[in-house]
Design a protein around this motif. Structure first.
Motif, PDB file in Angstrom:
ATOM      1  N   LEU A  89       0.729  -1.112  -0.323  1.00 49.59           N
ATOM      2  CA  LEU A  89       0.067   0.089  -0.191  1.00 49.59           C
ATOM      3  C   LEU A  89       1.168   1.657   0.191  1.00 49.59           C
ATOM      4  CD1 LEU A  89      -2.591  -0.803   2.855  1.00 49.59           C
ATOM      5  CD2 LEU A  89      -2.938  -0.756  -0.278  1.00 49.59           C
ATOM      6  N   GLU A  90       1.259   1.131   0.919  1.00 48.95           N
ATOM      7  CA  GLU A  90       2.660   2.238   0.816  1.00 48.95           C
ATOM      8  C   GLU A  90       3.241   2.689  -1.017  1.00 48.95           C
ATOM      9  OE1 GLU A  90       4.331   3.918   3.274  1.00 48.95           O
ATOM     10  OE2 GLU A  90       2.777   4.411   3.763  1.00 48.95           O
TER      11      GLU A  90
ATOM     12  N   ALA B 203       2.201   6.042  -2.761  1.00 43.02           N
ATOM     13  CA  ALA B 203       3.036   7.252  -3.369  1.00 43.02           C
ATOM     14  C   ALA B 203       2.463   7.163  -5.010  1.00 43.02           C
ATOM     15  CB  ALA B 203       4.198   6.490  -3.223  1.00 43.02           C
ATOM     16  N   GLN B 204       2.475   5.783  -6.161  1.00 42.37           N
ATOM     17  CA  GLN B 204       2.536   5.568  -7.314  1.00 42.37           C
ATOM     18  C   GLN B 204       0.819   6.926  -7.134  1.00 42.37           C
ATOM     19  OE1 GLN B 204       2.354   2.068  -9.257  1.00 42.37           O
ATOM     20  NE2 GLN B 204       1.013   2.773 -11.699  1.00 42.37           N
ATOM     21  N   LEU B 205      -0.101   5.968  -6.858  1.00 36.92           N
ATOM     22  CA  LEU B 205      -0.675   7.669  -6.969  1.00 36.92           C
ATOM     23  C   LEU B 205      -0.876   8.644  -6.536  1.00 36.92           C
ATOM     24  CD1 LEU B 205      -4.300   5.017  -5.620  1.00 36.92           C
ATOM     25  CD2 LEU B 205      -3.741   6.093  -7.381  1.00 36.92           C
ATOM     26  N   GLY B 206       0.395   9.388  -5.793  1.00 33.17           N
ATOM     27  CA  GLY B 206       0.570  10.481  -5.462  1.00 33.17           C
ATOM     28  C   GLY B 206       0.922  11.140  -6.550  1.00 33.17           C
TER      29      GLY B 206
ATOM     30  N   PRO C 246      -1.921  13.686  -8.113  1.00 30.90           N
ATOM     31  CA  PRO C 246      -1.582  14.342  -7.280  1.00 30.90           C
ATOM     32  C   PRO C 246      -2.630  15.351  -6.822  1.00 30.90           C
ATOM     33  CG  PRO C 246      -0.512  15.456  -8.964  1.00 30.90           C
ATOM     34  CD  PRO C 246      -0.861  14.078  -9.736  1.00 30.90           C
ATOM     35  N   GLY C 247      -3.511  15.506  -7.212  1.00 30.35           N
ATOM     36  CA  GLY C 247      -5.191  16.825  -6.617  1.00 30.35           C
ATOM     37  C   GLY C 247      -4.979  15.762  -4.998  1.00 30.35           C
ATOM     38  N   PRO C 248      -6.173  14.673  -5.472  1.00 29.99           N
ATOM     39  CA  PRO C 248      -6.436  13.834  -4.358  1.00 29.99           C
ATOM     40  C   PRO C 248      -6.136  13.516  -3.457  1.00 29.99           C
ATOM     41  CG  PRO C 248      -7.143  13.235  -6.490  1.00 29.99           C
ATOM     42  CD  PRO C 248      -5.693  14.419  -7.164  1.00 29.99           C
TER      43      PRO C 248
ATOM     44  N   ALA D 297      -4.115  13.078   1.785  1.00 34.25           N
ATOM     45  CA  ALA D 297      -2.849  13.215   2.369  1.00 34.25           C
ATOM     46  C   ALA D 297      -2.419  13.921   4.136  1.00 34.25           C
ATOM     47  CB  ALA D 297      -1.206  13.139   2.259  1.00 34.25           C
ATOM     48  N   ARG D 298      -3.116  16.233   3.182  1.00 32.20           N
ATOM     49  CA  ARG D 298      -2.922  16.831   4.529  1.00 32.20           C
ATOM     50  C   ARG D 298      -4.144  16.317   5.455  1.00 32.20           C
ATOM     51  NH1 ARG D 298      -4.040  22.390   1.942  1.00 32.20           N
ATOM     52  NH2 ARG D 298      -4.778  23.653   4.087  1.00 32.20           N
TER      53      ARG D 298
END
Length: 116
Positions: free
Chosen positions: A12-13, A17-20, A24-26, A31-32
């Protein structure tokens, strides 16, 4: 059959990270939100992680169990505290929750060093 919670956490990590990178927006927004919701405040990060673990049991999310057991331990949760958390998840989840309570016990035993 035991689920490999350490392996789930690792995969999952990598995938998150790949999805990030790809969305990046969602992912940055989530993450925030996660960071702000879990930081110490009136409730400690440890307590919040244990609350999230109880919810993970109720909703039946193995990935969530992996994350929140890992992060609760990193925040200082002990085996007795985690077991009480499982009890709350069991209370709130009933019969189906009992299955994920057993899953959470597997995750604790995989992440927490023996004797803690």
């Amino acid at each position: 059959m035991k689920t490999d919670y350490v392996g789930i956490h690792k995969v999952l990590e990598e995938r998150l990270a790949q999805l990030g990178n790809e969305i990046p927006g969602p992912m940055t927004g989530f993450a925030r939100l996660h960071k702000k919701a879990m930081e110490d405040g009136t409730l400690s990060r440890k307590v919040k992680e244990m609350m999230a673990l109880a919810i993970s049991i109720v909703v039946g999310c193995d990935g969530c169990i992996a994350y929140h057991v890992h992060d609760a331990i990193a925040a200082g949760a002990t085996r007795p505290e985690l077991l009480e958390t499982i009890g709350v998840g069991l209370l709130m989840g009933g019969g189906p929750g009992s299955i994920y309570a057993a899953h959470a016990l597997d995750a604790i035993e995989q992440f927490l060093p023996k004797g803690n």
